[in-house]
Motif scaffolding. Structure first.
Motif, PDB file in Angstrom:
ATOM      1  N   GLU A 292       0.407  -0.908  -0.106  1.00 44.22           N
ATOM      2  CA  GLU A 292      -0.031   0.248  -0.055  1.00 44.22           C
ATOM      3  C   GLU A 292       0.435   1.685   0.357  1.00 44.22           C
ATOM      4  OE1 GLU A 292       1.350  -0.372   4.162  1.00 44.22           O
ATOM      5  OE2 GLU A 292       0.388  -1.450   2.260  1.00 44.22           O
ATOM      6  N   LYS A 293       0.367   2.469  -0.216  1.00 44.31           N
ATOM      7  CA  LYS A 293       1.325   3.635   0.029  1.00 44.31           C
ATOM      8  C   LYS A 293       0.657   4.405   1.060  1.00 44.31           C
ATOM      9  CE  LYS A 293       0.725   5.544  -4.666  1.00 44.31           C
ATOM     10  NZ  LYS A 293      -0.416   7.205  -5.582  1.00 44.31           N
ATOM     11  N   THR A 294       1.479   4.984   1.831  1.00 41.20           N
ATOM     12  CA  THR A 294       1.831   5.358   3.135  1.00 41.20           C
ATOM     13  C   THR A 294       0.520   6.111   3.331  1.00 41.20           C
ATOM     14  OG1 THR A 294       2.401   6.151   5.147  1.00 41.20           O
ATOM     15  CG2 THR A 294       3.368   7.229   3.360  1.00 41.20           C
ATOM     16  N   GLY A 295      -0.121   5.892   4.411  1.00 45.16           N
ATOM     17  CA  GLY A 295      -1.412   7.432   4.003  1.00 45.16           C
ATOM     18  C   GLY A 295      -2.222   7.219   3.145  1.00 45.16           C
ATOM     19  N   TYR A 296      -3.121   8.277   3.244  1.00 40.44           N
ATOM     20  CA  TYR A 296      -4.652   8.924   2.683  1.00 40.44           C
ATOM     21  C   TYR A 296      -4.058   9.963   2.514  1.00 40.44           C
ATOM     22  CZ  TYR A 296      -6.389   9.369   7.400  1.00 40.44           C
ATOM     23  OH  TYR A 296      -6.686   9.888   8.228  1.00 40.44           O
ATOM     24  N   ASP A 297      -4.945  10.358   1.449  1.00 39.80           N
ATOM     25  CA  ASP A 297      -5.953  11.857   0.514  1.00 39.80           C
ATOM     26  C   ASP A 297      -6.856  11.742   2.091  1.00 39.80           C
ATOM     27  OD1 ASP A 297      -6.837  14.003   0.160  1.00 39.80           O
ATOM     28  OD2 ASP A 297      -7.005  12.980  -1.919  1.00 39.80           O
ATOM     29  N   ALA A 298      -6.361  12.942   2.989  1.00 40.01           N
ATOM     30  CA  ALA A 298      -8.140  13.311   3.343  1.00 40.01           C
ATOM     31  C   ALA A 298      -8.357  14.366   3.260  1.00 40.01           C
ATOM     32  CB  ALA A 298      -6.829  14.415   5.255  1.00 40.01           C
ATOM     33  N   THR A 299      -8.091  15.037   2.124  1.00 33.67           N
ATOM     34  CA  THR A 299      -8.984  15.567   1.523  1.00 33.67           C
ATOM     35  C   THR A 299      -9.855  15.209   1.291  1.00 33.67           C
ATOM     36  OG1 THR A 299      -7.737  15.799  -0.514  1.00 33.67           O
ATOM     37  CG2 THR A 299      -6.768  17.496   1.126  1.00 33.67           C
TER      38      THR A 299
ATOM     39  N   ARG B 225     -10.895   7.539   3.854  1.00 27.92           N
ATOM     40  CA  ARG B 225      -9.458   6.843   3.465  1.00 27.92           C
ATOM     41  C   ARG B 225      -9.438   6.055   2.582  1.00 27.92           C
ATOM     42  NH1 ARG B 225      -8.416   6.600  10.324  1.00 27.92           N
ATOM     43  NH2 ARG B 225      -9.131   8.739  10.739  1.00 27.92           N
ATOM     44  N   LEU B 226      -9.214   6.532   1.193  1.00 26.54           N
ATOM     45  CA  LEU B 226      -9.615   5.273  -0.108  1.00 26.54           C
ATOM     46  C   LEU B 226      -7.704   4.636  -0.311  1.00 26.54           C
ATOM     47  CD1 LEU B 226     -11.870   6.857  -2.292  1.00 26.54           C
ATOM     48  CD2 LEU B 226     -12.360   5.101  -0.360  1.00 26.54           C
ATOM     49  N   PRO B 227      -8.111   3.121  -0.178  1.00 25.77           N
ATOM     50  CA  PRO B 227      -6.747   2.451   0.140  1.00 25.77           C
ATOM     51  C   PRO B 227      -5.883   3.064  -1.607  1.00 25.77           C
ATOM     52  CG  PRO B 227      -8.036   1.147  -0.953  1.00 25.77           C
ATOM     53  CD  PRO B 227      -8.975   2.691  -0.449  1.00 25.77           C
ATOM     54  N   ASP B 228      -4.877   2.335  -1.668  1.00 23.79           N
ATOM     55  CA  ASP B 228      -4.213   2.154  -3.431  1.00 23.79           C
ATOM     56  C   ASP B 228      -2.789   1.992  -3.323  1.00 23.79           C
ATOM     57  OD1 ASP B 228      -4.057   3.137  -5.874  1.00 23.79           O
ATOM     58  OD2 ASP B 228      -3.226   5.616  -5.693  1.00 23.79           O
ATOM     59  N   VAL B 229      -2.331   0.925  -4.504  1.00 24.38           N
ATOM     60  CA  VAL B 229      -1.195   0.790  -4.051  1.00 24.38           C
ATOM     61  C   VAL B 229       0.421   1.535  -4.731  1.00 24.38           C
ATOM     62  CG1 VAL B 229      -2.214  -1.670  -4.707  1.00 24.38           C
ATOM     63  CG2 VAL B 229      -1.889  -0.201  -6.666  1.00 24.38           C
ATOM     64  N   LEU B 230       1.349   1.199  -4.236  1.00 19.29           N
ATOM     65  CA  LEU B 230       2.530   1.247  -4.873  1.00 19.29           C
ATOM     66  C   LEU B 230       2.317   1.871  -6.444  1.00 19.29           C
ATOM     67  CD1 LEU B 230       4.696   0.291  -2.352  1.00 19.29           C
ATOM     68  CD2 LEU B 230       4.275   2.787  -2.246  1.00 19.29           C
TER      69      LEU B 230
END
Length: 329
Positions: free
Chosen positions: A93-100, A104-109
């Motif tokens: 996973e990408k670290t953290g999430y887009d708070a905007t 808190r949607l996930p994303d892969v590297l």
């Protein structure tokens, strides 16, 4: 019983001790580790500092761990210096999430895949998902589809899939609050039920304990949210919520509290299968490393760091159950 392919079974054995207990060390932190090092140092250490700290932790502490969890962004040099008997998990996973964006949607590297993680030497793929079982169904449906994709990738590569679930409540800002402590058992346990469904192809769940121990009778210094009996029941309910092997994350609590928690879980009848323990083992080594350099960090890891992980190992031997009883080839 959970059915595993022979390749997945052998990979899980590489990540475990001879008794089927996972005593894994986690240092896949990226953004949070940068902040920890930066706040402890008077000078800019940069990416090289993060890489060097991970290497020190891996070299010194994997002697006492069954495996190590690292990230492919900064952690691959650390993977190369791990003990020869330690298995390797790599984070996807990408670290953290887009708070905007809500949810808190996930994303892969971007430049990684399950195939590439396997080619880099991973014995298993780990993915972290922030999940609120009560959130907008449209948001959770996105997450469900996302985990289906990751699980399918791992099936295609015949590599174990470790899903790390970090619970939250979209309406409660502070997960350390009394308010969240009251709903945490439901959030943790019900999320485990969701992702234990075979459609997600999860092989091992990495989860929080179902209560905030700082609010348990006998552990709390202030307000009590759970009696001992209630807390034990939540641990038992969590254990009964899945047929999958599951392991506990340390969530940044102190080494002593984490060990006490494992003993409490065992007394409650929780049949957990090990730990993936991060900051509880090594976080106090950041300060000497950042302030005084590599030698000071190394000294800390060889003394207090070693004590943290060996004492955790001793507790695991008394409390954790073998995953051998949960799976078949």
């Amino acid at each position: 019983m959970v059915k595993l392919t022979n390749n997945k079974l052998e990979a899980l054995k590489r990540l475990s001790d001879e008794n089927g207990i996972i005593g894994a060390l986690a240092i896949d932190q990226r953004g949070s580790l940068k902040k920890m090092i930066a706040s402890a140092s008077s000078k800019e250490i940069g990416d090289e500092g993060i890489i060097e700290f991970k290497k020190l932790v891996s070299k010194e502490l994997t002697k006492y761990a069954s495996s190590i969890l690292l990230d492919p962004e900064y952690g691959l040099p650390a993977a190369e210096v791990r003990d020869e008997n330690a298995g390797l998990l790599l984070a996807y996973e990408k670290t953290g999430y887009d708070a905007t964006v809500p949810g808190r949607l996930p994303d892969v590297l971007d430049v990684w895949s399950a195939k590439r993680l396997k080619e880099a030497g991973a014995d298993a793929v780990k993915f972290l998902l922030y999940y609120d079982v009560d959130e907008d169904p449209a948001i959770n449906d996105i997450k469900h589809a996302f985990i289906e994709r990751v699980g399918s990738e791992c099936v295609a590569e015949d590599i174990p899939f470790f899903l790390e679930i970090v619970s939250y409540d979209a309406t409660i800002e502070d997960v350390k609050s009394v308010e969240y402590a009251k709903v945490k058992p439901h959030k943790v346990i019900d999320a485990m039920k969701v992702f234990s469904d075979s459609r997600y192809n999860v092989d091992v769940l990495k989860v929080e304990v179902p209560v905030n121990m700082n609010y348990v009778e006998g552990f709390a210094e202030g307000e009590v949210v759970y009696t001992v009996e209630q807390a034990k029941q939540y641990f038992k309910d969590q254990s009964d919520a899945t047929e999958l092997p599951y392991i506990y994350l340390s969530a940044g609590v102190s080494a002593q509290l984490f060990q006490d928690t494992l003993e409490f879980a065992a007394q409650a009848g929780a049949e957990f299968n090990g730990v993936l323990c991060g900051r509880a083992t090594w976080k106090n080594g950041v300060q000497p490393f950042a302030e005084k350099g590599q030698a000071a960090g190394n000294d800390w890891l060889q003394t207090e760091g070693k004590d943290n992980i060996t004492s955790l190992d001793a507790v695991l031997k008394k409390t954790a159950k073998s995953w051998f009883t949960k799976v078949e080839a």
